[in-house]
Design a protein around this motif. Structure first.
Motif, PDB file in Angstrom:
ATOM      1  N   GLU A 181      -5.838   6.157   4.943  1.00 22.34           N
ATOM      2  CA  GLU A 181      -5.799   5.077   3.917  1.00 22.34           C
ATOM      3  C   GLU A 181      -6.632   5.205   2.468  1.00 22.34           C
ATOM      4  O   GLU A 181      -6.617   4.505   1.755  1.00 22.34           O
ATOM      5  N   SER A 182      -7.329   6.464   2.452  1.00 17.75           N
ATOM      6  CA  SER A 182      -8.236   6.703   1.521  1.00 17.75           C
ATOM      7  C   SER A 182      -7.641   7.216   0.295  1.00 17.75           C
ATOM      8  O   SER A 182      -8.226   6.648  -0.897  1.00 17.75           O
ATOM      9  N   SER A 183      -6.439   7.904   0.431  1.00 19.39           N
ATOM     10  CA  SER A 183      -5.711   8.272  -0.919  1.00 19.39           C
ATOM     11  C   SER A 183      -5.026   7.326  -1.796  1.00 19.39           C
ATOM     12  O   SER A 183      -4.037   6.767  -1.171  1.00 19.39           O
ATOM     13  N   LYS A 192       2.309   6.817   2.328  1.00 21.84           N
ATOM     14  CA  LYS A 192       1.331   5.850   1.924  1.00 21.84           C
ATOM     15  C   LYS A 192       1.056   5.043   2.946  1.00 21.84           C
ATOM     16  O   LYS A 192       1.938   4.470   3.500  1.00 21.84           O
ATOM     17  N   PHE A 193      -0.151   5.100   3.620  1.00 25.66           N
ATOM     18  CA  PHE A 193      -0.638   4.373   4.787  1.00 25.66           C
ATOM     19  C   PHE A 193      -1.447   3.273   4.672  1.00 25.66           C
ATOM     20  O   PHE A 193      -2.425   3.331   3.780  1.00 25.66           O
ATOM     21  N   LYS A 194      -1.335   2.162   5.241  1.00 23.58           N
ATOM     22  CA  LYS A 194      -2.051   1.002   4.926  1.00 23.58           C
ATOM     23  C   LYS A 194      -1.626   0.011   6.490  1.00 23.58           C
ATOM     24  O   LYS A 194      -0.514  -0.498   6.299  1.00 23.58           O
ATOM     25  N   ASP A 195      -2.766  -0.254   7.098  1.00 23.02           N
ATOM     26  CA  ASP A 195      -2.627  -1.321   8.124  1.00 23.02           C
ATOM     27  C   ASP A 195      -1.513  -1.284   9.050  1.00 23.02           C
ATOM     28  O   ASP A 195      -0.982  -2.039   9.435  1.00 23.02           O
ATOM     29  N   GLY A 196      -1.177  -0.016   9.487  1.00 25.94           N
ATOM     30  CA  GLY A 196      -0.282   0.382  10.383  1.00 25.94           C
ATOM     31  C   GLY A 196       1.066   0.324  10.007  1.00 25.94           C
ATOM     32  O   GLY A 196       2.215   0.457  10.623  1.00 25.94           O
TER      33      GLY A 196
END
Length: 444
Positions: free
Chosen positions: A52-54, A77-81
């Motif tokens: 989630e950091s990028s 792009k990852f966020k909250d599942g």
């Protein structure tokens, strides 16, 4: 007891207490004091935080099997599942949303839990060529976490244990996927380019050449040395970029590994540059790198020989040229829907019939026969077919353009191929000496 002796005992006692204290501190601070579950939970959080950091997510060029398949670029792009994902698998480079999880097992793994672009590589019913029927593109959707290195996330695939690295994506990586797709035509080669290609390497002192063959469906290339007695080859998976291609495994030239090739629009070449004069270039040739005598068995005085293009099995052969496919498609489009070109057969030294080309069709259409005489060009090592009349007297307009290629005045290169297609019959390709036409046939 003497004072000196008492002082020595006290010094030893204090030293022992300090050692015990240090040992206890190391035990309390040691990561090995944590339970396996606690360590996995820490890794789980570490991976999720990293994903989630990028700002623009992550990019991965996924080579599923570098012994037979090329690479496919994905961005995430990852966020909250939730994960937004796009790829250059096909012309659909749009962004799609799905779900992911970070699972705990014997190790921590990233799992794409609902269907998205990466699942196109793991679907066994989605295969590029018949040889991969039931295997698909041999991809995975679960990746085992193996830590970080230089800002990259290191995974290994769950099924084949191949390494896959996520690198931080940029904003342009998302739009570049469409540019990757535009590069495919340059790798395949335009109909205006020569059919013959080679990989040429230069280690700074010596130039070596390799016959280069690329299969677009699998994104895979094979390059074999043309030097007599050499068995050296480069087999490589190809991934597309906006400016050229990446290959895996890298081409080793001298002691250098060359993986990134840049496209030169003027020449159609792909060039990888190392240091100290080291280069590798994929380029075109106007004739085969090695001229063979494979045509000689077709000359007068030899036994009856039959080669046949059989559409049911060879219509999708990667060794057919685009011009060949285009001419066949044009013929089929001009026929009623029930009629198609079934076979193009070449008969040599067929007794009293001599040599001829037969064109057969589905749907009850009669077979057409074109009789030819056969001569050779021993210098250029081609076989030349000359008109000796049609059965029935006149040339069918339907076949005019295709037949013209087969009767190229400069002749046909005949090559006995090492690969097989569907059956164990030997494959022979016939390639015009003056045009970009090549047809694939079985030896019957």
């Amino acid at each position: 007891m003497k004072l000196k002796t008492i002082i020595n005992y006290l010094f030893i006692a204090v030293l022992a207490m300090q050692l015990v204290s240090c040992d206890n501190k190391e035990t309390l601070d040691s990561p090995f004091n944590a339970t396996p579950t606690e360590r996995l939970n820490a890794q789980q959080k570490e991976l999720n935080d990293m994903l989630e950091s990028s700002e623009f997510g992550w990019k991965a060029v996924y080579y599923t099997d570098t012994t037979q398949l090329g690479g496919f670029t994905h961005v995430f792009k990852f966020k909250d599942g939730k994960v937004d994902m796009a790829s250059d698998f096909d012309d659909d480079t749009a962004v799609y949303s799905s779900e992911y999880s970070i699972d705990l097992g014997s190790t921590v793994s990233l799992v794409f839990t609902t269907k998205n672009r990466i699942h196109l590589l793991s679907d066994s019913n989605n295969y590029p060529v018949a040889a991969l029927r039931g295997k698909g593109y041999k991809g995975d959707f679960q990746f085992l976490y193996y830590g970080q290195e230089n800002g990259q996330i290191i995974f290994k695939t769950n099924r084949s244990f191949e390494e896959l690295r996520f690198v931080k994506a940029t904003a342009s990586d998302w739009t570049d996927l469409a540019k990757n797709r535009l590069m495919i035509a340059n790798v395949v080669g335009a109909t205006t380019r020569p059919l013959f290609r080679l990989l040429e390497t230069n280690d700074g002192t010596k130039t070596s050449q390799f016959d280069f063959n690329f299969t677009a469906e699998t994104r895979y290339a094979v390059a074999n040395s043309i030097e007599t007695g050499s068995s050296m080859s480069y087999n490589m998976g190809i991934a597309y970029t906006p400016t050229g291609i990446l290959v895996s495994p890298a081409v080793k030239v001298g002691n250098q590994q060359l993986a990134a090739f840049t496209y030169d629009a003027a020449t159609g070449n792909f060039i990888a540059t190392g240091t100290a004069g080291v280069t590798a270039t994929i380029k075109y040739s106007n004739k085969p790198l090695v001229l063979t005598d494979d045509y000689k068995v077709l000359l007068a005085g030899n036994p009856r020989t039959i080669y046949a293009y059989i559409a049911a099995f060879l219509a999708t052969a990667p060794s057919n040229s685009l011009l060949c496919n285009s001419l066949l498609n044009t013929i089929n489009a001009s026929l009623p829907s029930t009629q198609k070109v079934n076979r193009v057969s070449f008969y040599f030294n067929d007794g009293a019939n001599g040599s001829y080309i037969s064109y057969s069709f589905t749907g009850g259409k009669s077979t057409l026969y074109h009789f030819v005489t056969v001569t050779e060009d021993p210098v250029n090592k081609t076989i030349i077919l000359k008109d000796d009349g049609w059965l029935g007297g006149s040339e069918p307009t339907l076949l005019k353009d295709l037949d013209k290629q087969l009767l190229d005045p400069k002749g046909l290169y005949v090559k006995k191929e090492s690969f097989k297609i569907a059956y164990s019959n030997t494959i022979y390709t016939l390639t015009t000496a003056s045009n970009n036409f090549r047809i694939t046939t079985y030896g019957l």
